[in-house]
Scaffold this active site. Structure first.
Site, PDB file in Angstrom:
ATOM      1  N   GLN A  96       0.850  -1.191   0.000  1.00 36.01           N
ATOM      2  CA  GLN A  96       0.000   0.000   0.000  1.00 36.01           C
ATOM      3  C   GLN A  96       0.890   1.248   0.000  1.00 36.01           C
ATOM      4  OE1 GLN A  96      -3.816  -0.791   0.264  1.00 36.01           O
ATOM      5  NE2 GLN A  96      -2.509  -2.324  -0.710  1.00 36.01           N
TER       6      GLN A  96
ATOM      7  N   ALA B 293     -11.892   1.373   4.517  1.00 30.52           N
ATOM      8  CA  ALA B 293     -10.857   0.690   3.743  1.00 30.52           C
ATOM      9  C   ALA B 293     -10.056   1.669   2.880  1.00 30.52           C
ATOM     10  CB  ALA B 293     -11.489  -0.396   2.885  1.00 30.52           C
ATOM     11  N   HIS B 294      -9.084   1.108   2.160  1.00 26.39           N
ATOM     12  CA  HIS B 294      -8.160   1.948   1.389  1.00 26.39           C
ATOM     13  C   HIS B 294      -8.884   2.694   0.250  1.00 26.39           C
ATOM     14  CE1 HIS B 294      -7.019  -1.958  -1.003  1.00 26.39           C
ATOM     15  NE2 HIS B 294      -8.287  -1.655  -1.125  1.00 26.39           N
ATOM     16  N   ASN B 295      -8.428   3.929   0.049  1.00 28.50           N
ATOM     17  CA  ASN B 295      -8.882   4.793  -1.043  1.00 28.50           C
ATOM     18  C   ASN B 295     -10.333   5.265  -0.905  1.00 28.50           C
ATOM     19  OD1 ASN B 295      -6.863   2.637  -2.615  1.00 28.50           O
ATOM     20  ND2 ASN B 295      -6.466   4.792  -3.022  1.00 28.50           N
TER      21      ASN B 295
END
Length: 356
Positions: free
Chosen positions: A200, A241-243
């Protein structure tokens, strides 16, 4: 040292209200109508609470002008347009403040870190290389601020918080105990029956006046950053979560989960235990009631629900049986039956008209 009491006139001025009664009356704390004593101040947020107010032993009441006129047996008031908002303001007056400043001897801080002179760094805090901690920010014991993280001014970071991934936090942010920000997102590439980890490389950006509860996890982006805009408030036990991108002044209740790359607009409300599937978009001013599951884009403002409300257990079992029976019937068969019933109704209506 925190101040212990305030005069009625002082508190009225702080909430931009008008006082009635004894201006030097001493108030030591806020309290509920049920438990208030003479030294306490309460708020009355509507006519349905008038009976409780009449029975209360509070010394002062925050009310509207209309409510004041109905509380004829009481004598000390602060009159405002919005009693609940005034109450919210006064909670900050009576809140116990952390007054310590400086760096505790057990803290471990890299020489390159920049710490404001009036910040407070608690016991056993670790602050990494090239970090920045702004003016009047408080970081409680055992928190970990990793390399390259920046925390703005007037922030509060509770005990055992981890901030990593070179996250950038602006001003007046509150982060409560055991929350992790900027940790690795859940990214894996499947190949030949195995999961291959994706490093990441993004970060987290958090705007002004954001509140994040206890035991939350906000992942760093895979490539682009995870973003929380100004005024976002998040309850305990929330996973982002990511993004993910969350718009201004959106509120997220406990146990919500927001999957990767979802985009949520401004002024939204996510009820408790709601879920949002990844890579979709929710527009501004959307409310999700508790335990809703969003599986497609929402392009129009409004209130949305999914799932099924509570039944008595025997009723629930019958409902599940009927749902299973319905699922076993082909949709084409149901459609044909409905078409047949519609034709029968139209024929009956025509017969009745002819008889007239």
């Amino acid at each position: 040292m925190n101040r212990r009491s305030y005069r009625l006139e002082e508190l009225a001025h702080l909430v931009q209200g008008e006082y009635f009664g004894e201006k030097d009356f001493q108030i030591s704390n806020l309290a509920s109508l049920e438990l208030a004593q003479n030294q306490h101040i309460c708020f009355v947020n509507g006519e349905k609470y008038l009976a409780q107010a009449e029975a209360s032993d509070a010394g002062v009441y925050i009310v509207t002008e209309t409510l004041k006129q109905q509380l004829t047996q009481k004598k000390n008031f602060i009159v405002v347009d919005n009693p609940y908002l005034a109450f919210a303001v006064l909670t900050h007056i009576f809140e116990a403040k952390i007054l310590q400043r400086g760096i505790e001897s057990t803290a471990k801080i890299h020489p390159s870190a920049i710490i404001a002179d009036d910040a407070y760094i608690g016991h056993y805090v670790v602050i990494g290389e090239n970090c920045v901690i702004g003016a009047n920010t408080i970081i409680q014991s055992h928190s970990f601020i990793d390399d390259g993280v920046e925390v703005g001014k007037d922030c509060f970071v509770d005990a055992h918080v981890t901030i990593t991934g070179q996250a950038k936090l602006k001003d007046r942010i509150r982060i409560h105990a055991n929350t992790a920000i900027g940790t690795e997102g859940f990214g894996f590439a499947p190949y030949q029956g195995k999961w291959h980890r994706i490093a990441q490389l993004g970060s987290v950006q958090i705007g002004n006046d954001v509140r994040i509860g206890s035991n939350c996890s906000i992942d760093r982006g895979a490539l682009d950053d995870t973003i929380l805009e100004d005024g976002v408030i998040i309850d305990n036990l929330v996973q982002i979560a990511h993004n993910v991108h969350i718009g201004e002044n959106t509120a997220i209740a406990a146990k919500c989960g927001i999957a990767g790359s979802a985009r949520i607009g401004k002024n939204c409300i996510l009820g408790g235990a709601s879920g949002v599937v990844g890579h979709l978009e929710i527009t501004d001013n959307v409310t999700l009631t508790a335990m809703s599951m969003v599986t497609k884009n929402i392009s129009e403002a409004g209130t949305y629900s999914s799932g099924m409300g509570l039944f008595e257990n025997s009723h629930w079992k019958k409902t599940i049986v009927r749902l299973r029976q319905l699922a076993d019937v082909p949709l084409t068969q149901i459609t044909k039956r409905l078409d047949y019933m519609q034709a029968q109704l139209e024929s009956l209506e025509s017969t009745l008209k002819l008889r007239k």
